[in-house]
Design an enzyme around this catalytic site. Sequence first.
Site, short mmCIF file in Angstrom:
data_model
loop_
_atom_site.label_atom_id
_atom_site.label_comp_id
_atom_site.label_asym_id
_atom_site.label_seq_id
_atom_site.Cartn_x
_atom_site.Cartn_y
_atom_site.Cartn_z
N ARG A 116 4.91 56.00 -2.49
CA ARG A 116 4.97 55.25 -1.35
C ARG A 116 4.50 53.82 -1.86
NH1 ARG A 116 2.63 60.12 0.61
NH2 ARG A 116 4.44 61.24 2.07
N LYS A 152 12.27 39.67 -0.38
CA LYS A 152 13.26 40.52 -0.01
C LYS A 152 13.74 41.33 -1.13
CE LYS A 152 15.77 37.95 3.54
NZ LYS A 152 17.09 37.10 3.80
N GLU A 185 22.50 27.88 -4.94
CA GLU A 185 21.40 28.09 -4.10
C GLU A 185 20.46 26.71 -3.97
OE1 GLU A 185 20.68 30.47 -1.93
OE2 GLU A 185 21.59 32.55 -2.79
N LYS A 205 12.34 26.40 0.25
CA LYS A 205 12.15 27.92 0.52
C LYS A 205 10.85 28.42 1.02
CE LYS A 205 13.53 32.37 -0.36
NZ LYS A 205 14.24 33.31 -0.88
N GLU A 257 12.27 37.11 8.87
CA GLU A 257 13.52 36.59 9.13
C GLU A 257 13.86 37.05 10.61
OE1 GLU A 257 16.56 36.79 6.13
OE2 GLU A 257 17.82 37.31 7.70
N ARG A 269 14.20 31.82 9.20
CA ARG A 269 14.49 32.06 7.96
C ARG A 269 16.04 32.41 7.95
NH1 ARG A 269 11.42 36.21 3.69
NH2 ARG A 269 13.31 35.92 2.01
N ASN A 277 20.37 31.89 5.12
CA ASN A 277 21.73 32.73 4.87
C ASN A 277 22.86 31.81 4.90
OD1 ASN A 277 20.60 35.00 4.13
ND2 ASN A 277 20.11 35.23 6.60
N HIS A 337 26.07 32.73 3.28
CA HIS A 337 25.77 34.02 2.85
C HIS A 337 26.42 34.92 3.44
CE1 HIS A 337 22.65 32.26 0.29
NE2 HIS A 337 22.42 33.52 -0.29
N HIS A 339 28.44 36.87 0.80
CA HIS A 339 28.37 38.32 0.63
C HIS A 339 29.57 39.17 0.94
CE1 HIS A 339 23.60 38.60 1.36
NE2 HIS A 339 24.03 38.17 0.14
N HIS A 385 26.80 35.76 -7.68
CA HIS A 385 26.25 35.77 -6.11
C HIS A 385 26.38 34.15 -5.75
CE1 HIS A 385 23.85 36.05 -2.81
NE2 HIS A 385 22.99 35.07 -3.10
N1 GLY Z 1 17.86 34.39 0.35
C1 GLY Z 1 17.50 34.37 1.73
C2 GLY Z 1 16.29 34.49 1.97
O1 GLY Z 1 15.32 34.88 1.15
O2 GLY Z 1 15.83 34.44 3.01
#
Ligand code: GLY
Length: 354
Positions: free
Chosen positions: A114, A136, A178, A216, A226, A230, A234, A237, A241, A256
């Site tokens: 946990r 994340k 990025e 960031k 998010e 936030r 993306n 992305h 992705h 990536h």
């Molecule tokens: N990589 C995008 C974020 O951390 O929200």
Amino acid sequence: MQPALTFGNYQAHFVDTLQQLEAHEVWQRQPFTIVLVDSNTRAYCLPRLMELAVFQDALILEVPAGESTKNLDMCEHIWESLLAAKAGRDAVLVNLGGGMVSDLGGFVAGAYKRGIPFINIPTTVLAMVDATVGAKTGINLGGVKNSIGLFNEPEAVFFHLPFLETLPHEEVLSGFAEMLKHALLSGQEHWDALVAVGPEGIIANPELIIRSLKVKQAIVGQDPLEQGIRKTLNLGHTIGHALESESMRLGKPLLHGHTVALGMVAELWLSMQILGFPQKDFKAVSNYLLGLYGSFLNIDLSLDNLAELVGNDKKNRSKQFSFSLLQQFGKPEYNCNVSREQLLEALVYLRGSL
Ligand code: GLY
């Protein structure tokens, strides 16, 4: 020395020497140290860490390098290794690596018994400016990138810039994408500063890494989970992705950042059509991105497969494609509706410009 940056309940520290890590209180509180490495960081970074007293008795767990390692089988393997070593809630997991290691390790730590604490020590540009800050964590499932995951804060993040010195150019280029994204979100002057230095100048100009991190930090600080702004992080992305997942499916995995850069070309094309992103800026930005990253896209782009993968994106609501786009440099918008026809046109544009 650069002061620490605060993210949520933890700090990202810049350490000139690794000995500075030993001052953190986590080692007293969590005496059982486990270090997660991949084959690259085991060779290039772990020996430096093992010189520290706090790592003398650490359990080392190695996983194969590469994004395809971020899967449920690997989680099970790590959890079984932790059980076999009798790791309890007094353990701390140290993720020593790039974004794959911190995504996987942060997720594994979040679910084991946990939740056990974890520390991130990023060793790539991409992990420094993006993956290891913002909490994340996650893995890929069913061919869909990051479809299983948790928001899970590390105890701390330690940036040691000399780790970047052993990176191959392609890895630096991946992280640079990025950084370019952060510049597009922040403004033209930031973009120009990055372009002036180029990917080869990044390691010699760490203030640009810090500048990226601050973009960031400002966005995540307003919206850690998010729900709104936030989502602007993306940019590139949604299509990126899909390209990354498709490249893994075809057995020719792309890095990536490379897919994000190419995703940004397609998504800026959508920005031009939908939000009026200026054509001259589109030309300049897309030419720059295609010049750096275009030659890496060595897979056949199946538009139907890509549209299907975009349909799995976490930002979608009901059956609409939801994108984060750009009105102009420094003016992002999120929850932008994009039709299937517009998406296909953007992919055709990308394919035609390679
Ligand atoms: N990589 C995008 C974020 O951390 O929200």
